[in-house]
Design an enzyme around this catalytic site. Structure first.
Site, mmCIF file in Angstrom:
data_model
loop_
_atom_site.group_PDB
_atom_site.id
_atom_site.type_symbol
_atom_site.label_atom_id
_atom_site.label_comp_id
_atom_site.label_asym_id
_atom_site.label_seq_id
_atom_site.Cartn_x
_atom_site.Cartn_y
_atom_site.Cartn_z
ATOM 1 N N ASN A 1 0.869 -1.168 0.000
ATOM 2 C CA ASN A 1 0.000 0.000 0.000
ATOM 3 C C ASN A 1 0.910 1.225 0.000
ATOM 4 O OD1 ASN A 1 -1.818 2.029 0.546
ATOM 5 N ND2 ASN A 1 -2.719 1.020 2.346
ATOM 6 N N ARG B 1 -2.217 -1.856 -3.792
ATOM 7 C CA ARG B 1 -3.315 -0.889 -3.794
ATOM 8 C C ARG B 1 -2.976 0.155 -4.858
ATOM 9 N NH1 ARG B 1 -4.217 3.866 0.563
ATOM 10 N NH2 ARG B 1 -6.071 4.766 -0.395
ATOM 11 N N HIS C 1 -10.797 5.329 -1.584
ATOM 12 C CA HIS C 1 -10.824 4.560 -0.325
ATOM 13 C C HIS C 1 -11.643 3.271 -0.469
ATOM 14 C CE1 HIS C 1 -9.876 8.437 2.105
ATOM 15 N NE2 HIS C 1 -8.779 7.712 1.978
ATOM 16 N N ARG D 1 -5.551 18.252 2.735
ATOM 17 C CA ARG D 1 -6.357 18.531 1.533
ATOM 18 C C ARG D 1 -7.606 19.308 1.917
ATOM 19 N NH1 ARG D 1 -6.692 12.470 -0.441
ATOM 20 N NH2 ARG D 1 -4.960 11.977 0.926
ATOM 21 N N GLU E 1 -6.977 -2.409 4.757
ATOM 22 C CA GLU E 1 -6.894 -2.390 3.295
ATOM 23 C C GLU E 1 -5.949 -3.470 2.769
ATOM 24 O OE1 GLU E 1 -5.927 1.702 3.949
ATOM 25 O OE2 GLU E 1 -7.309 2.346 2.388
#
Ligand code: AMP
Length: 389
Positions: free
Chosen positions: A9, A89, A177, A237, A375
């Site tokens: 990832n 990912r 996501h 962000r 994840e």
């Protein structure tokens, strides 16, 4: 061990990884987790599934050596077993990559062509793929896309209100996501099939943050859109912003596109508003009014967007908090839920403080859960599935 799979990832300056052994039933079981830090002082650390430190080593300065060190570490831990696949990912799958794929040279080229859609994130996703392909050309590599989970959103939800020709060029809302949401959808089915079949908003609140509205475990709306900038206030962000602000910055302030990109991705959000830090822990510990204002904005926007997604769902049965802030910050969960009381959300203060799995009060109309995301496990499962095709 019949075999093992590694899930990678890649982030801005580090690659998180998980190594899984595949048991006789074919399910991946965690052997170790680690971080390959690619910053100024490259470092490789790994911990066993029980948290015990297994490895902590500084690395030489060139990238190939970094991934070589990672492969050595992995191969040392799987003994005589074989590495079945390396799964990655990948942030953007565009319109075409809606399920995990074998990363052949043609596929890698097609993924690279999506870079204009995610100029900061896509090159980060591709770097470990290229490095491993050079080091182990025979190793099966699999790409798992963060956008894929949202392929079920309707055209109306995906659409942006620009002239149609831009939609044909790929200007639409994709959502991100997705690997985290896929994991949560699976856990929710295990925890309560009844809830999983209903209307859920999942709040993935980490350094990057977004919400996903799910019905029957499938995405029907999400707060990130064309890019990972949209929606909630994040660590650095900005989240949703009036496009008029961008025109003002470009036309009146003469900011260059590169500097605007940096401003929106790296200097805004909690960091920009507080002027102190992007890190929720630092801000939560501060009594500086700017830190307090940044947290108020974070909470206000998360609650407002949750209500918007509840509208897409025609109601709300379940709210799930996950990722760094969602899993660990009781005060933020509590503040967001307080703004959603009109929707019937009531939390149990003690359960929330204890980070229990179920944090809603018995009289809450909405079940509120805290579910740690994973994840890498989703990447490992998907990679194994592709290896069997
Ligand atoms: P992630 O991107 O999922 O790793 O989440 C990172 C964010 O989680 C950062 O803003 C951290 O400050 C925040 N975080 C991690 N642990 C805690 C905690 N115990 N309390 C509040 N925020 C936390």
């Amino acid at each position: 061990m019949p075999g093992a799979v590694i899930a990678l990832n890649a982030g801005s300056s580090s690659v998180k990884f998980g190594l899984y052994e595949v048991d006789a039933s074919g399910r991946p079981g965690l052997i170790l987790r680690g971080v390959l830090d690619l910053g100024d002082a490259p470092r490789l650390t790994a911990k066993a599934a029980n948290g015990a430190l297994l490895h902590d080593r500084k690395l030489a300065a060139d990238e190939g050596a970094h991934f070589g060190g990672l492969l050595d570490l992995i191969e040392g831990h799987i003994g005589g077993g074989s590495l079945i696949a390396a799964g990655h990912r990948i942030v953007h799958g565009g319109r075409d990559f809606i399920r995990p794929v074998r990363l052949t040279p043609d596929v890698i080229e097609a993924i690279e062509k999506l870079t204009p859609l995610a100029p900061l994130h896509q090159p980060r996703s591709l770097a470990p793929i290229r490095a491993l392909a050079a080091l182990r050309p025979e190793l099966l590599q699999v790409g798992c896309f963060d956008t894929a989970f949202h392929q079920t959103i309707s055209r109306t939800v995906a659409r942006v209100a620009l002239p149609r020709k831009y939609e044909a060029e790929g200007v639409r809302r994709y959502g991100f996501h997705g690997l985290s949401y896929e994991y949560i959808a699976g856990r929710l089915r295990e925890i309560s099939p009844r809830l999983a079949a209903g209307r859920t908003v999942v709040a993935h609140l980490g350094n990057g943050a977004s919400l996903c509205a799910m019905r029957d475990g499938k995405s029907v709306d999400t707060t990130m859109g064309f890019s990972a900038l949209d929606g909630l206030v994040m660590g650095t962000r900005c989240g949703s912003i009036d496009p008029g602000v961008l025109l003002y910055l470009l036309q009146e302030k003469g900011i260059s596109p590169d500097n605007l990109e940096h401003l929106l991705y790296e200097e805004s959000g909690l960091l920009g508003v507080s002027g102190i830090s992007a890190d929720m822990r630092t801000l939560a510990a501060s009594d500086d009014p700017r830190a307090i204002e940044a947290l108020e904005l974070f909470v206000f926007r998360a609650a407002r967007e949750t209500a918007a997604l509840a509208n897409t769902l025609d109601g709300l049965d379940c709210l799930v908090f996950t990722a760094g802030i969602g899993e660990n910050s009781a005060p933020i969960r509590s503040a967001i839920c307080a703004k959603l009381e009109w929707l019937g959300v009531r939390i149990d203060a003690a359960a929330n403080q204890a980070h229990a799995e179920l944090i809603s009060a018995p009289d809450s109309a909405v079940t509120v859960l805290v579910i740690p995301t994973d994840e890498e496990l989703v990447v490992a499962r998907c990679s194994l599935a592709v290896s069997r095709q």
